[in-house]
Design an enzyme around this catalytic site. Sequence first.
Site, PDB file in Angstrom:
ATOM      1  N   ASN A 256     -49.947 -40.793  23.387  1.00  0.00           N
ATOM      2  CA  ASN A 256     -50.432 -40.524  24.733  1.00  0.00           C
ATOM      3  C   ASN A 256     -49.988 -39.101  25.085  1.00  0.00           C
ATOM      4  O   ASN A 256     -48.867 -38.872  25.525  1.00  0.00           O
ATOM      5  CB  ASN A 256     -49.804 -41.573  25.671  1.00  0.00           C
ATOM      6  CG  ASN A 256     -50.316 -41.489  27.086  1.00  0.00           C
ATOM      7  OD1 ASN A 256     -50.870 -40.469  27.496  1.00  0.00           O
ATOM      8  ND2 ASN A 256     -50.108 -42.549  27.837  1.00  0.00           N
TER       9      ASN A 256
ATOM     10  N   ARG B 227     -54.735 -42.047  23.606  1.00  0.00           N
ATOM     11  CA  ARG B 227     -55.351 -41.875  24.927  1.00  0.00           C
ATOM     12  C   ARG B 227     -56.056 -40.527  24.897  1.00  0.00           C
ATOM     13  O   ARG B 227     -55.426 -39.498  24.634  1.00  0.00           O
ATOM     14  CB  ARG B 227     -54.272 -41.878  26.014  1.00  0.00           C
ATOM     15  CG  ARG B 227     -54.791 -41.436  27.355  1.00  0.00           C
ATOM     16  CD  ARG B 227     -53.748 -41.635  28.425  1.00  0.00           C
ATOM     17  NE  ARG B 227     -54.173 -41.036  29.662  1.00  0.00           N
ATOM     18  CZ  ARG B 227     -53.620 -39.967  30.219  1.00  0.00           C
ATOM     19  NH1 ARG B 227     -52.597 -39.369  29.637  1.00  0.00           N
ATOM     20  NH2 ARG B 227     -54.072 -39.499  31.349  1.00  0.00           N
TER      21      ARG B 227
ATOM     22  N   HIS C 125     -57.659 -41.737  34.970  1.00  0.00           N
ATOM     23  CA  HIS C 125     -56.664 -42.827  35.073  1.00  0.00           C
ATOM     24  C   HIS C 125     -57.325 -44.189  34.832  1.00  0.00           C
ATOM     25  O   HIS C 125     -56.839 -45.215  35.308  1.00  0.00           O
ATOM     26  CB  HIS C 125     -56.002 -42.879  36.470  1.00  0.00           C
ATOM     27  CG  HIS C 125     -55.111 -41.723  36.797  1.00  0.00           C
ATOM     28  ND1 HIS C 125     -54.953 -41.240  38.070  1.00  0.00           N
ATOM     29  CD2 HIS C 125     -54.313 -40.967  36.007  1.00  0.00           C
ATOM     30  CE1 HIS C 125     -54.099 -40.238  38.063  1.00  0.00           C
ATOM     31  NE2 HIS C 125     -53.692 -40.046  36.813  1.00  0.00           N
TER      32      HIS C 125
ATOM     33  N   HIS D 220     -53.284 -45.582  41.919  1.00  0.00           N
ATOM     34  CA  HIS D 220     -52.414 -45.025  40.877  1.00  0.00           C
ATOM     35  C   HIS D 220     -51.778 -43.785  41.479  1.00  0.00           C
ATOM     36  O   HIS D 220     -52.428 -42.746  41.642  1.00  0.00           O
ATOM     37  CB  HIS D 220     -53.241 -44.693  39.626  1.00  0.00           C
ATOM     38  CG  HIS D 220     -52.429 -44.077  38.528  1.00  0.00           C
ATOM     39  ND1 HIS D 220     -52.142 -44.730  37.359  1.00  0.00           N
ATOM     40  CD2 HIS D 220     -51.827 -42.863  38.433  1.00  0.00           C
ATOM     41  CE1 HIS D 220     -51.392 -43.945  36.588  1.00  0.00           C
ATOM     42  NE2 HIS D 220     -51.205 -42.804  37.224  1.00  0.00           N
TER      43      HIS D 220
ATOM     44  N   ARG E 142     -50.900 -30.913  42.873  1.00  0.00           N
ATOM     45  CA  ARG E 142     -52.348 -30.628  42.972  1.00  0.00           C
ATOM     46  C   ARG E 142     -52.810 -30.868  44.404  1.00  0.00           C
ATOM     47  O   ARG E 142     -52.360 -31.815  45.048  1.00  0.00           O
ATOM     48  CB  ARG E 142     -53.131 -31.571  42.048  1.00  0.00           C
ATOM     49  CG  ARG E 142     -53.065 -31.191  40.600  1.00  0.00           C
ATOM     50  CD  ARG E 142     -53.794 -32.208  39.726  1.00  0.00           C
ATOM     51  NE  ARG E 142     -52.876 -32.840  38.814  1.00  0.00           N
ATOM     52  CZ  ARG E 142     -53.150 -33.915  38.089  1.00  0.00           C
ATOM     53  NH1 ARG E 142     -54.323 -34.485  38.159  1.00  0.00           N
ATOM     54  NH2 ARG E 142     -52.240 -34.435  37.283  1.00  0.00           N
TER      55      ARG E 142
ATOM     56  N   GLU F 178     -50.035 -48.288  30.315  1.00  0.00           N
ATOM     57  CA  GLU F 178     -51.199 -47.682  29.665  1.00  0.00           C
ATOM     58  C   GLU F 178     -51.105 -47.799  28.145  1.00  0.00           C
ATOM     59  O   GLU F 178     -52.103 -48.070  27.483  1.00  0.00           O
ATOM     60  CB  GLU F 178     -51.293 -46.202  30.040  1.00  0.00           C
ATOM     61  CG  GLU F 178     -51.762 -45.974  31.455  1.00  0.00           C
ATOM     62  CD  GLU F 178     -51.657 -44.516  31.859  1.00  0.00           C
ATOM     63  OE1 GLU F 178     -50.588 -43.919  31.677  1.00  0.00           O
ATOM     64  OE2 GLU F 178     -52.655 -43.986  32.362  1.00  0.00           O
TER      65      GLU F 178
END
Length: 408
Positions: free
Chosen positions: A7, A99, A187, A215, A248, A390
């Site tokens: 990942n 991923r 996500h 999330h 962000r 995940e």
Amino acid sequence: MKILVLNAGSSTQKSCLYDLSDDAAPDMPATPVWEGLIDWTHQGEAAEIRVETAGGKTLKKLVPTDDRAKVIADLLYTLCQGDTRVIDSFAAIDLVGHRVVHGGAEYRECTRITPAVKEAIARLAVFAPVHNPVNLEGIEAIERILGDVPQFAVFDTAFHHTLPATAYVYPGPYDWLEQGIRRYGFHGISHQYVSQRAAQLLGQPLTSLRLITCHLGNGCSVTAVHEGRSVETSMGFTPLEGLMMGSRSGSIDPGILIHLLRQGHTPDDLDRVLNQESGLKGISGLSNDMRHIHAAIAAGNERAALAFDLFIHRLQTAVSGMLPSLGGLDVLVFTAGIGENDPLVWSGLCRGFEFLGLKLDPDRLQRSPDDQEISAPDSRVRVLVIHTHEDWAIAQTCLRLYSTSQRQ
Ligand code: AMP
């Protein structure tokens, strides 16, 4: 079955080895037998490797090189060498799952990696310039080190392939859509896992539930899930759209960018400002970490308080914007670093939805290592805190696809 999961993110690469034959309860996330992390954020030409095994062995070392392929190889060798050894040789690994952040419009589910899939991941790097190249790097490292072990890509965009056109088309010129400029959502592995887990915890079929999954980690997104499908999500063409995040901005008026470009800022300046110097960090001037924001609020810092209030306001706005596409709400789920741990975010968001009959149980608002329900018994909306897994979801998905292909 031994399944290795990679990942890779922009600054870290997490890896896990699962031994699914040791897993007594396959519906529950298994503990990996080996977990490795590469942290590329160290100053100078060095990466840090950290390894932990289920047997309690740990390793931490600095690798003094900027050769990323060498660092990945060094990490993988700790699987079968030294104190952290959990397998005799790489030949013991049956499958590898990756991923992959961007699968574009064409990759709608987990896919066995072939030269054509690699070529597509490389091509889609124009949409995910930070992530897809590092995903490809991991795939190629495995090819070099493990030879022709079956490798699978699990795309973070795939769960959102069910978005209706009204949710994925931007109201710009139509030829944007033809160029691939549309909303994809991200996500997806996490939103899909926690929605399935919510149904399992509630003992109800996923297809009977209207869910909103939040999330909230370093990156933040919310998704509306109807009959098990993503029908609306807050991230778009890139993972920059939507909620205010750690560093962000989330959605802002695009006119601001035009204004700044005319003032002489370059696209790279805007990229840096919007991705690394905005959000909680930009408003507080302190940190992208919600724990630091709380500490600063407790010390009376007004900008930290504004950052927290803005975070909640943006989250409420996004969640409320999803209610019409669901026609109501049965379940609200919190997940990821902030979502799993922050009672002030749970109560801050939910306070705006009391008109729906949503009530939290004050006695349940504590962090827990287990998945938990935090709504009151008479709440009309069930509110769950679910730890996202995940890597486990990637391992499961790859195993399912592999088993199906073996039966055919
Ligand atoms: P993730 O991207 O899911 O690993 O989430 C990382 C973020 O989770 C961190 O940057 C923190 O902002 C947040 N976080 C982690 N632990 C806590 C906590 N106990 N309370 C609030 N936020 C937390």
